[in-house]
Scaffold this motif. Structure first.
Motif, PDB file in Angstrom:
ATOM      1  N   LEU A   5       1.696   3.101  14.010  1.00 20.21           N
ATOM      2  CA  LEU A   5       3.040   3.613  13.514  1.00 20.21           C
ATOM      3  C   LEU A   5       4.154   3.398  14.193  1.00 20.21           C
ATOM      4  O   LEU A   5       5.427   3.221  13.548  1.00 20.21           O
ATOM      5  N   CYS A  54       0.138  10.280   6.968  1.00 18.01           N
ATOM      6  CA  CYS A  54       0.999   9.353   7.209  1.00 18.01           C
ATOM      7  C   CYS A  54       2.446   9.649   6.453  1.00 18.01           C
ATOM      8  O   CYS A  54       3.398   9.495   7.088  1.00 18.01           O
ATOM      9  N   GLU A 148      -2.613   3.940   6.202  1.00 15.34           N
ATOM     10  CA  GLU A 148      -2.022   3.800   7.396  1.00 15.34           C
ATOM     11  C   GLU A 148      -2.285   2.313   7.868  1.00 15.34           C
ATOM     12  O   GLU A 148      -1.234   1.628   8.424  1.00 15.34           O
TER      13      GLU A 148
END
Length: 201
Positions: A5, A54, A148
């Protein structure tokens, strides 16, 4: 390859610098839904753990990545929690189909609906596309092991299609490598290969 991320935030912030007039619509931010708002959400919607992590770790409300809108309702009013509650109410478009399959609406691909498996079903966290555009019969396709990975695949799709435009074989091969890296099923990998073929051919 966009593998986490942080990489994705770096990539989307680079996109935002290229088009500052729509920066808020393309940049994923480093802070998402607060713990208090998450508590409100999970009382009403049985969202699975990876999705909840997330949306707590990154801000995706109002953000689009290529063809993917990373929030579920069409409106940008309110916040992600309000959007999720609206999209999963009984009268929302697609909600009845999603709920019958123990899916929760979390995002969109154009008019198609993106869902995660509910905690009440047998595939929590798996990401599915509900294709409502191709025919009157809704087709359900598994597209990622969890949300994700979905975000990371969407980021790689965008990045690779930009860098290998006009080179479909190379671009599709790169997407296959991404899908293998993230342990996608064959069904999931074929979805992303198809998306890449549309973008670069």
């Amino acid at each position: 390859m966009i593998s986490n991320l942080n990489d994705l935030m770096t990539y989307t912030n680079g996109l935002a610098q290229e088009v500052p007039q729509i920066a808020d619509e393309v940049a994923i931010k480093p802070a998402g839904v607060s713990g208090d708002r998450l508590a409100v959400l999970v009382r009403s919607v049985p969202l699975p753990p990876v999705y909840l992590r997330c949306i707590h770790d990154v801000g995706i409300f109002g953000v689009s990545l290529g063809y993917f809108a990373l929030w579920p309702a069409f409106s940008r009013n309110g916040d992600l929690v309000k959007s999720l509650l609206e999209a999963n109410s009984g009268h929302a478009s697609g909600a009845m189909v999603a709920h019958a399959a123990n899916l929760i609406i979390v995002a969109r691909q154009e008019a198609n609906i993106i869902c995660v498996g509910s905690m009440k079903g047998g595939q929590p966290d798996v990401v599915f596309l509900l294709d409502v555009m191709s025919s009157p019969a809704v087709r359900v396709t598994s597209i990622a092991p969890n949300f994700e990975v979905f975000l990371l695949l969407a980021g790689n799709l965008h990045a690779v299609s930009r860098s290998l435009q006009g080179l479909p074989s190379d671009a599709i091969f790169e997407m296959i490598k991404c899908c293998n890296y993230f342990c996608c099923t064959e069904e999931q990998s074929l979805f992303w290969q198809g998306m890449m073929a549309e973008l670069v051919s």
